[in-house]
Motif scaffolding. Sequence first.
Motif, PDB file in Angstrom:
ATOM      1  N   LEU A 171      67.033  28.569  13.062  1.00 59.74           N
ATOM      2  CA  LEU A 171      65.893  29.081  12.303  1.00 59.74           C
ATOM      3  C   LEU A 171      64.882  29.780  13.209  1.00 59.74           C
ATOM      4  CD1 LEU A 171      65.293  26.128   9.802  1.00 59.74           C
ATOM      5  CD2 LEU A 171      66.500  28.289   9.413  1.00 59.74           C
ATOM      6  N   ARG A 194      67.768  34.355   8.184  1.00 56.34           N
ATOM      7  CA  ARG A 194      66.316  34.562   8.105  1.00 56.34           C
ATOM      8  C   ARG A 194      65.774  34.274   6.708  1.00 56.34           C
ATOM      9  NH1 ARG A 194      64.739  39.259   8.193  1.00 56.34           N
ATOM     10  NH2 ARG A 194      66.701  40.427   8.245  1.00 56.34           N
ATOM     11  N   SER A 195      66.651  34.245   5.714  1.00 61.46           N
ATOM     12  CA  SER A 195      66.197  33.975   4.351  1.00 61.46           C
ATOM     13  C   SER A 195      65.855  32.501   4.125  1.00 61.46           C
ATOM     14  CB  SER A 195      67.287  34.397   3.346  1.00 61.46           C
ATOM     15  OG  SER A 195      67.497  35.799   3.394  1.00 61.46           O
ATOM     16  N   ARG A 210      65.023  34.717  14.046  1.00 63.49           N
ATOM     17  CA  ARG A 210      63.871  35.583  13.822  1.00 63.49           C
ATOM     18  C   ARG A 210      63.515  36.372  15.081  1.00 63.49           C
ATOM     19  NH1 ARG A 210      64.091  31.850  10.173  1.00 63.49           N
ATOM     20  NH2 ARG A 210      63.058  32.102   8.152  1.00 63.49           N
ATOM     21  N   ASP A 217      63.419  30.457   4.528  1.00 65.43           N
ATOM     22  CA  ASP A 217      62.007  30.606   4.838  1.00 65.43           C
ATOM     23  C   ASP A 217      61.162  29.814   3.842  1.00 65.43           C
ATOM     24  OD1 ASP A 217      62.384  32.079   2.540  1.00 65.43           O
ATOM     25  OD2 ASP A 217      62.084  34.035   3.496  1.00 65.43           O
TER      26      ASP A 217
END
Length: 309
Positions: free
Chosen positions: A208, A42-43, A212, A45
């Motif tokens: 990706l 999740r990082s 999330r 981004d």
Amino acid sequence: MTSLGIYLRGVLMGAADIVPGVSGGTMAFITGIYDRLLGSIRSVDIAFVRKVLALDIRGAWEHVNGGFLLALLLGIATSIVTLSRVISWVLEHHPVPLWAFFFGLILASSLVLVRHVPAWNVARLVCLFTGIAVAATIALAPMINLDIGLPGVFFAGFLAICAMILPGISGSFILVLLGMYGPTLLAVKEFDVSYLLVLIAGAVCGLLVFSRLLHWLLQRFHDGTMALLTGFLFGSLLVVWPWKRVLLWVDSSSGSLKPAQQAPVLPDAFLVHTGTEPQVGLCIAMMVVGFTLVWFVERRWGQEAGASP
């Protein structure tokens, strides 16, 4: 946790992801790195992209916990590269005992996940049986043929990676259902660069997006989500049951016939329908080996995995 420890966990994840029905996400969960893995994914981004564009490579590396991801990916790659040839050969020459080994792995993995639902109630039981029903329906349905060139490869990578990060669903299982497991193993074995690059592109996009969604579900509906995933895992036992009868054959891209729909049968019926020795004693032994392997991993790292993702 040392880099070697993370690497070895990656080896376990990679080995699991090659197996149709066994989830690398399950291995990440029972070895205690699942939450850290989701956090690192999740990082990737907007903040990460900004750091890269600003050439702040060190900051970008630290933002995504690059050392952790690198050690893990190296372990996964090691398993995929070294085991894909072995599993491809065994699937061709000794499929029944190999499926029995997979069955033992998945049965033990599903029992591990049951323990991580802290309190069963009616709603969670509904989630469990919904997962079983959905997985069983998919398992008994005719195989989807995605052999439509590179667009099919991209879509297969997108769906497979979503399954790979779930504790309870296997990316290889999804590839089997899409009719892409054999072509993917062959591409790895022969190092088909164009195929692998498209597959990786689909996987990155799926990773990706889905990481999330999964994080959101586990944060708000953790126990129900885990019960649903456990149901998926129990239902997938139908996929890896060693004795199956082919109900429908289709032509493969190579011109040979391949099974498009199969149904599990008892060993005696397997002998009648296929003329192949069911090897019951060997299969039971392989089930025990697979079950014991997961039990050993859970005993070794299960205490660390007690934390909820």
